[in-house]
Design a protein around this motif. Structure first.
Motif, PDB file in Angstrom:
ATOM      1  N   UNK A 198     -29.710  17.453 -45.051  1.00  0.00           N
ATOM      2  CA  UNK A 198     -30.936  17.132 -44.319  1.00  0.00           C
ATOM      3  C   UNK A 198     -30.836  17.590 -42.864  1.00  0.00           C
ATOM      4  N   UNK A 199     -29.711  17.273 -42.221  1.00  0.00           N
ATOM      5  CA  UNK A 199     -29.533  17.656 -40.817  1.00  0.00           C
ATOM      6  C   UNK A 199     -29.395  19.170 -40.665  1.00  0.00           C
ATOM      7  N   UNK A 200     -28.812  19.809 -41.666  1.00  0.00           N
ATOM      8  CA  UNK A 200     -28.701  21.276 -41.617  1.00  0.00           C
ATOM      9  C   UNK A 200     -30.096  21.913 -41.647  1.00  0.00           C
ATOM     10  N   UNK A 201     -30.983  21.388 -42.481  1.00  0.00           N
ATOM     11  CA  UNK A 201     -32.353  21.901 -42.523  1.00  0.00           C
ATOM     12  C   UNK A 201     -33.074  21.618 -41.202  1.00  0.00           C
ATOM     13  N   UNK A 202     -32.818  20.433 -40.625  1.00  0.00           N
ATOM     14  CA  UNK A 202     -33.453  20.089 -39.355  1.00  0.00           C
ATOM     15  C   UNK A 202     -32.997  21.035 -38.244  1.00  0.00           C
ATOM     16  N   UNK A 203     -31.724  21.416 -38.268  1.00  0.00           N
ATOM     17  CA  UNK A 203     -31.161  22.249 -37.210  1.00  0.00           C
ATOM     18  C   UNK A 203     -31.730  23.661 -37.203  1.00  0.00           C
ATOM     19  N   UNK A 204     -32.357  24.088 -38.303  1.00  0.00           N
ATOM     20  CA  UNK A 204     -32.934  25.437 -38.339  1.00  0.00           C
ATOM     21  C   UNK A 204     -34.239  25.519 -37.557  1.00  0.00           C
ATOM     22  N   UNK A 205     -34.830  24.392 -37.222  1.00  0.00           N
ATOM     23  CA  UNK A 205     -36.074  24.380 -36.462  1.00  0.00           C
ATOM     24  C   UNK A 205     -35.820  24.354 -34.965  1.00  0.00           C
ATOM     25  N   UNK A 206     -36.886  24.240 -34.211  1.00  0.00           N
ATOM     26  CA  UNK A 206     -36.777  24.189 -32.756  1.00  0.00           C
ATOM     27  C   UNK A 206     -36.513  22.749 -32.318  1.00  0.00           C
ATOM     28  N   UNK A 207     -35.379  22.566 -31.644  1.00  0.00           N
ATOM     29  CA  UNK A 207     -34.978  21.246 -31.194  1.00  0.00           C
ATOM     30  C   UNK A 207     -34.757  21.256 -29.689  1.00  0.00           C
ATOM     31  N   UNK A 208     -35.064  20.134 -29.047  1.00  0.00           N
ATOM     32  CA  UNK A 208     -34.726  19.988 -27.634  1.00  0.00           C
ATOM     33  C   UNK A 208     -33.218  19.815 -27.505  1.00  0.00           C
ATOM     34  N   UNK A 209     -32.720  19.865 -26.269  1.00  0.00           N
ATOM     35  CA  UNK A 209     -31.277  19.701 -26.065  1.00  0.00           C
ATOM     36  C   UNK A 209     -30.802  18.348 -26.588  1.00  0.00           C
ATOM     37  N   UNK A 210     -31.579  17.291 -26.295  1.00  0.00           N
ATOM     38  CA  UNK A 210     -31.187  15.971 -26.757  1.00  0.00           C
ATOM     39  C   UNK A 210     -31.202  15.907 -28.282  1.00  0.00           C
ATOM     40  N   UNK A 211     -32.229  16.469 -28.909  1.00  0.00           N
ATOM     41  CA  UNK A 211     -32.329  16.418 -30.369  1.00  0.00           C
ATOM     42  C   UNK A 211     -31.187  17.179 -31.023  1.00  0.00           C
ATOM     43  N   UNK A 212     -30.801  18.298 -30.410  1.00  0.00           N
ATOM     44  CA  UNK A 212     -29.679  19.064 -30.955  1.00  0.00           C
ATOM     45  C   UNK A 212     -28.372  18.261 -30.836  1.00  0.00           C
ATOM     46  N   UNK A 213     -28.179  17.612 -29.685  1.00  0.00           N
ATOM     47  CA  UNK A 213     -26.973  16.806 -29.494  1.00  0.00           C
ATOM     48  C   UNK A 213     -26.949  15.615 -30.454  1.00  0.00           C
ATOM     49  N   UNK A 214     -28.095  14.977 -30.628  1.00  0.00           N
ATOM     50  CA  UNK A 214     -28.166  13.831 -31.523  1.00  0.00           C
ATOM     51  C   UNK A 214     -27.904  14.255 -32.968  1.00  0.00           C
ATOM     52  N   UNK A 215     -28.397  15.425 -33.341  1.00  0.00           N
ATOM     53  CA  UNK A 215     -28.133  15.946 -34.688  1.00  0.00           C
ATOM     54  C   UNK A 215     -26.642  16.110 -34.910  1.00  0.00           C
ATOM     55  N   UNK A 216     -25.951  16.718 -33.934  1.00  0.00           N
ATOM     56  CA  UNK A 216     -24.513  16.904 -34.065  1.00  0.00           C
ATOM     57  C   UNK A 216     -23.769  15.566 -34.063  1.00  0.00           C
ATOM     58  N   UNK A 217     -24.274  14.622 -33.270  1.00  0.00           N
ATOM     59  CA  UNK A 217     -23.641  13.305 -33.197  1.00  0.00           C
ATOM     60  C   UNK A 217     -23.728  12.579 -34.533  1.00  0.00           C
ATOM     61  N   UNK A 218     -24.904  12.608 -35.157  1.00  0.00           N
ATOM     62  CA  UNK A 218     -25.068  11.950 -36.451  1.00  0.00           C
ATOM     63  C   UNK A 218     -24.232  12.629 -37.526  1.00  0.00           C
ATOM     64  N   UNK A 219     -24.193  13.962 -37.491  1.00  0.00           N
ATOM     65  CA  UNK A 219     -23.406  14.693 -38.474  1.00  0.00           C
ATOM     66  C   UNK A 219     -21.920  14.365 -38.317  1.00  0.00           C
ATOM     67  N   UNK A 220     -21.448  14.358 -37.058  1.00  0.00           N
ATOM     68  CA  UNK A 220     -20.044  14.022 -36.818  1.00  0.00           C
ATOM     69  C   UNK A 220     -19.715  12.609 -37.254  1.00  0.00           C
ATOM     70  N   UNK A 221     -20.610  11.661 -36.980  1.00  0.00           N
ATOM     71  CA  UNK A 221     -20.380  10.280 -37.386  1.00  0.00           C
ATOM     72  C   UNK A 221     -20.307  10.158 -38.900  1.00  0.00           C
ATOM     73  N   UNK A 222     -21.193  10.876 -39.571  1.00  0.00           N
ATOM     74  CA  UNK A 222     -21.210  10.805 -41.036  1.00  0.00           C
ATOM     75  C   UNK A 222     -19.928  11.387 -41.633  1.00  0.00           C
ATOM     76  N   UNK A 223     -19.445  12.462 -41.041  1.00  0.00           N
ATOM     77  CA  UNK A 223     -18.180  13.064 -41.504  1.00  0.00           C
ATOM     78  C   UNK A 223     -17.038  12.071 -41.335  1.00  0.00           C
ATOM     79  N   UNK A 224     -16.994  11.415 -40.192  1.00  0.00           N
ATOM     80  CA  UNK A 224     -15.914  10.446 -39.934  1.00  0.00           C
ATOM     81  C   UNK A 224     -16.008   9.260 -40.884  1.00  0.00           C
ATOM     82  N   UNK A 225     -17.215   8.783 -41.167  1.00  0.00           N
ATOM     83  CA  UNK A 225     -17.370   7.674 -42.109  1.00  0.00           C
ATOM     84  C   UNK A 225     -16.909   8.062 -43.504  1.00  0.00           C
ATOM     85  N   UNK A 226     -17.184   9.295 -43.880  1.00  0.00           N
ATOM     86  CA  UNK A 226     -16.740   9.768 -45.194  1.00  0.00           C
ATOM     87  C   UNK A 226     -15.216   9.826 -45.251  1.00  0.00           C
TER      88      UNK A 226
END
Length: 556
Positions: free
Chosen positions: A393-421
């Protein structure tokens, strides 16, 4: 002073009393809660020890209701028997009554001492446990202050013309007085507050001891109703202990009321003044219910189980499994703010699953069970499925136009999910393997070794709560605290390892047998804590609180 102003002052004093009690309880829960739960779960299997620990826990938490809910959850999870659970609650009710006895003494000198010391501790350290200890001290100071305020607020009632009429009516209608006290206690959600209010009235000569005793019995009825109401939607097994307490304490208060109104025993045996008579009556009643509960617990348990089974809803078609529901709505990918909110909701669900896994794995160390081991492993499969869905889901979101904050938040959520896994993998692949090994070889930890593991696990679990909060709130203070706790855990690991090696040098047989499991579990928990602590780094880095990989020195 008119009546409305008196009632306003009295309401404020009672509100401070309830708030101070809550401060003490939450401070104890946050600092020692996990350790107390581990300890309670260990002793509650033996009814006599359960009574004593239930008493101590109620004194620490300033609430028998909190103990009832905790014990009810243990019985509902199958950790302990219903008999032991009922005995622990009986002890908790006595402990709650003893708190009232302690507070009936003149403790005003402790008000400035507790508030000053608690504030100093809270303001001068960043360590979570010390800050909560400061919170407990401030709460104790405010609790004693509220008693003084209650006395001052009721002083003008001595000259009230209406109050004697009300007291005369209640004296002539003990059933109404009994039910009124039960209602007030239920509204307060605290038997301590209810009895203290009665003792304050009695100390000012506003009510006589006979009426006070009747209302004390009503307080016990009202207190026994709180937990059943709070657990009314819980599974039937969890409701057994609260309902059993209602049957024993509620019915006991009614029986004692009838006996008191029939025989009118002299109250001089309970004390020389109205306050002591009311407080000692409260303690004596709960001791009587405790003693009566020992032989009657089996019958009460059967009756309660019958009640919850009668109220158990009829079997209905199984609802869609929770894992089939998802917040990852692809139709909002063109709106990054909504898509990120959906992804955050889904990551929070992963947090909840990982928290359940982390809690249950230590239960399996103590009580290994093949069926529950499989259930825990199935939770890891759920984490894996959610992780894969969020990543896509986040990979599909990252292909669109994101603000700096949205891009950082996307990476933050992805990193958190990886760590939880990764945390889920450590629990299932490593820790469950230790559980299986311990079960297969029929090994047992030493009492000291198990206590160290339980405390270490409780610390990691508390840090997990901080990490999950940081993920949602992105609060810099909490993030900083989480990273600081990582350093504390490193020191705990060194101390635990040193004590373990000391036991090995002394030749403790059980330490030798469980050495590998003990050390590997500590290592796994430390690795889990490191993964969770790293979830705070994006917040700290964004707020300029991180230098390389270390925290900056706090700025004044």
């Amino acid at each position: 002073m008119n009546g409305s102003v008196v009632l306003l002052h009295l309401a404020g004093a009672v509100a401070l009393l309830l708030w101070a009690t809550r401060m003490v309880r939450t401070g104890v829960e946050r600092t020692y809660g996990d350790q107390l739960r581990q300890r309670l779960r260990g002793v509650i299997k033996r009814p006599i020890l359960a009574i004593g620990f239930g008493t101590a826990l109620a004194i620490a938490l300033q609430s028998s209701t909190a103990v009832t809910l905790l014990v009810g959850s243990f019985v509902g999870s199958g950790f302990v028997s219903g008999i032991a659970g009922l005995m622990a609650v009986r002890g908790a009710e006595v402990g709650s009554a003893l708190v009232v006895k302690i507070l009936s003494y003149d403790l005003t000198i402790l008000v400035p001492i507790c508030i000053l010391a608690g504030t100093a501790i809270f303001m001068t350290t960043e360590r979570r446990d010390w800050r909560q200890n400061g919170r407990i001290l401030v709460g104790v100071g405010l609790l004693i202050l509220s008693l003084e305020m209650t006395g001052q607020a009721t002083e003008p009632l001595r000259h009230s013309q209406l109050l004697p009429i009300i007291v005369d009516y209640l004296s002539g209608d003990p059933i109404t007085a009994y039910l009124l006290a039960a209602l007030i206690t239920w509204l307060f959600h605290s038997s301590i507050a209810g009895v203290i209010l009665l003792t304050t009235f009695a100390s000012r000569g506003l009510i006589h001891p006979e009426l006070g005793l009747v209302m004390v019995l009503g307080v016990n009825l009202g207190s026994s109703i709180i937990a059943p109401i709070l657990t009314r939607n819980a599974p039937p097994e969890t409701r057994v202990v609260p309902l059993g307490n209602l049957l024993m304490r509620g019915a006991g208060s009614l029986i004692v009321l009838v006996l008191f109104l029939t025989f009118h025993p002299p109250l001089g045996l309970l004390g020389s003044d109205p306050v002591n008579q009311i407080v000692n009556a409260h303690i004596l009643f709960n001791i009587i219910i405790l003693l009566a509960g020992i032989p009657l617990s089996g019958m009460v348990l059967r009756a309660t189980e019958g009640l919850v089974n009668l109220n158990k809803p009829k079997a209905q078609p199984q609802p869609m499994a929770a894992e089939e529901l998802s917040a990852l709505d692809p139709s909002v990918l063109d709106t990054p703010s909504q898509a990120l909110a959906n992804a955050t909701r889904e990551v929070v669900r992963v947090c909840e699953t990982v928290e359940i896994m982390l809690q249950r794995v230590m239960d399996l160390y103590e009580n290994p069970d093949p069926a529950r081991i499989k259930e825990l492993a199935a939770l890891d499969d759920r984490v894996d499925r959610r992780h894969a869905a969020i990543k896509l889901y986040l990979a599909k979101l990252a292909t669109g136009e994101l603000s700096d904050y949205e891009a950082l938040r996307t990476q933050e959520l992805l990193g958190a999910c990886v760590k939880l896994e990764q945390v889920g993998d450590i629990i299932v692949r490593n820790m469950l393997a230790h559980v299986q090994k311990k079960m297969d070889r029929k090994l047992e930890f030493t009492e000291e070794g198990w206590r160290e593991l339980s405390q270490f696990h409780a610390f990691v679990l508390a840090n997990a709560h901080l990490a999950f909060n940081v993920l949602v709130s992105r609060d810099g203070h909490t993030a900083r605290q989480l990273v600081q706790e990582k350093d504390r855990l490193r020191d705990m690991e060194k101390d635990t390892s040193q004590r373990h090696f000391s036991r090995l040098r002394e030749g403790a047989t059980r330490s030798l047998e469980t050495s590998t499991i003990h050390l590997d579990t500590i290592r796994d928990l430390k690795q889990i804590n490191s993964l969770l602590a790293s979830m705070a780094y994006p917040v700290l880095e964004e707020q300029g609180l991180l230098r390389d990989t270390r925290l900056k020195v706090a700025q004044s």
